[in-house]
Scaffold this motif. Sequence first.
Motif, PDB file in Angstrom:
ATOM      1  N   ALA A 124       0.844  -1.205   0.000  1.00 24.54           N
ATOM      2  CA  ALA A 124       0.000   0.000   0.000  1.00 24.54           C
ATOM      3  C   ALA A 124       0.874   1.248   0.000  1.00 24.54           C
ATOM      4  N   SER A 125       1.898   1.252   0.824  1.00 25.67           N
ATOM      5  CA  SER A 125       2.826   2.394   0.853  1.00 25.67           C
ATOM      6  C   SER A 125       3.529   2.556  -0.481  1.00 25.67           C
ATOM      7  N   ASN A 126       3.934   1.442  -1.078  1.00 23.87           N
ATOM      8  CA  ASN A 126       4.601   1.499  -2.378  1.00 23.87           C
ATOM      9  C   ASN A 126       3.667   2.038  -3.465  1.00 23.87           C
ATOM     10  N   ALA A 131       2.331   6.271  -7.096  1.00 24.15           N
ATOM     11  CA  ALA A 131       1.295   7.176  -7.610  1.00 24.15           C
ATOM     12  C   ALA A 131       1.734   8.628  -7.479  1.00 24.15           C
ATOM     13  N   ASP A 132       2.314   8.983  -6.344  1.00 24.25           N
ATOM     14  CA  ASP A 132       2.822  10.346  -6.153  1.00 24.25           C
ATOM     15  C   ASP A 132       3.970  10.647  -7.121  1.00 24.25           C
ATOM     16  N   ALA A 133       4.860   9.675  -7.312  1.00 23.18           N
ATOM     17  CA  ALA A 133       5.984   9.876  -8.230  1.00 23.18           C
ATOM     18  C   ALA A 133       5.485  10.079  -9.656  1.00 23.18           C
ATOM     19  N   LEU A 134       4.498   9.295 -10.067  1.00 19.85           N
ATOM     20  CA  LEU A 134       3.930   9.456 -11.409  1.00 19.85           C
ATOM     21  C   LEU A 134       3.270  10.819 -11.560  1.00 19.85           C
ATOM     22  N   ALA A 135       2.473  11.216 -10.577  1.00 21.78           N
ATOM     23  CA  ALA A 135       1.801  12.509 -10.632  1.00 21.78           C
ATOM     24  C   ALA A 135       2.819  13.636 -10.732  1.00 21.78           C
ATOM     25  N   HIS A 136       3.879  13.532  -9.959  1.00 25.67           N
ATOM     26  CA  HIS A 136       4.921  14.565  -9.992  1.00 25.67           C
ATOM     27  C   HIS A 136       5.639  14.572 -11.339  1.00 25.67           C
ATOM     28  N   ALA A 137       6.008  13.391 -11.819  1.00 25.72           N
ATOM     29  CA  ALA A 137       6.760  13.280 -13.069  1.00 25.72           C
ATOM     30  C   ALA A 137       5.932  13.734 -14.278  1.00 25.72           C
ATOM     31  N   LEU A 138       4.620  13.532 -14.203  1.00 25.43           N
ATOM     32  CA  LEU A 138       3.761  13.868 -15.332  1.00 25.43           C
ATOM     33  C   LEU A 138       3.108  15.249 -15.187  1.00 25.43           C
ATOM     34  N   GLY A 139       3.544  15.992 -14.173  1.00 22.82           N
ATOM     35  CA  GLY A 139       3.133  17.379 -14.060  1.00 22.82           C
ATOM     36  C   GLY A 139       1.912  17.678 -13.245  1.00 22.82           C
ATOM     37  N   GLU A 140       1.396  16.713 -12.493  1.00 24.84           N
ATOM     38  CA  GLU A 140       0.185  16.967 -11.701  1.00 24.84           C
ATOM     39  C   GLU A 140       0.498  17.089 -10.215  1.00 24.84           C
ATOM     40  N   GLY A 141       1.718  17.007  -9.815  1.00 21.37           N
ATOM     41  CA  GLY A 141       2.034  17.010  -8.395  1.00 21.37           C
ATOM     42  C   GLY A 141       2.848  18.157  -8.059  1.00 21.37           C
TER      43      GLY A 141
END
Length: 141
Positions: A124-126, A131-141
């Motif tokens: 769950a933590s992973n 999900a946070d890393a993807l959002a950040h990398a794709l410009g939504e975080g």
Amino acid sequence: MNTDLCFNLALRKSSRLITQFYEERLSEAGLKVGQFSILRAVYFSKQTTNKELQAILVLDQTTLSRNLKPLLRDKFLQQQQAPEDARLKLISLTASGKKLYAQADPIWRDAQKQLLKKIGSEDASNILRVADALAHALGEG
């Protein structure tokens, strides 16, 4: 790493399964998972606009409108013009919307616990970290 693996396919498959998992449970309250997400976002925002909801939920206008329509029609949400700008519509929960959210929230919380039990706290933590890393990398975080 095998570059033949498709991130999109893997994530969409997981996304469909998790959506089904939540929808089975939230159907008890008569809600789709997208509608619950909107109710939850409005509940925590108190009052918001379409643009703010789009940003919070990372939805395009068409998808947001499709999910808003039944919630507005059934009077779980209300829209009113913003006093400072008549072009803006403020969205908030109605009394029946607050009641529906109060009914659905424990169902959602139970689903969260069930899913955590199925996948374990480490995975769950992973998932949340990725999900946070993807959002950040794709410009939504």
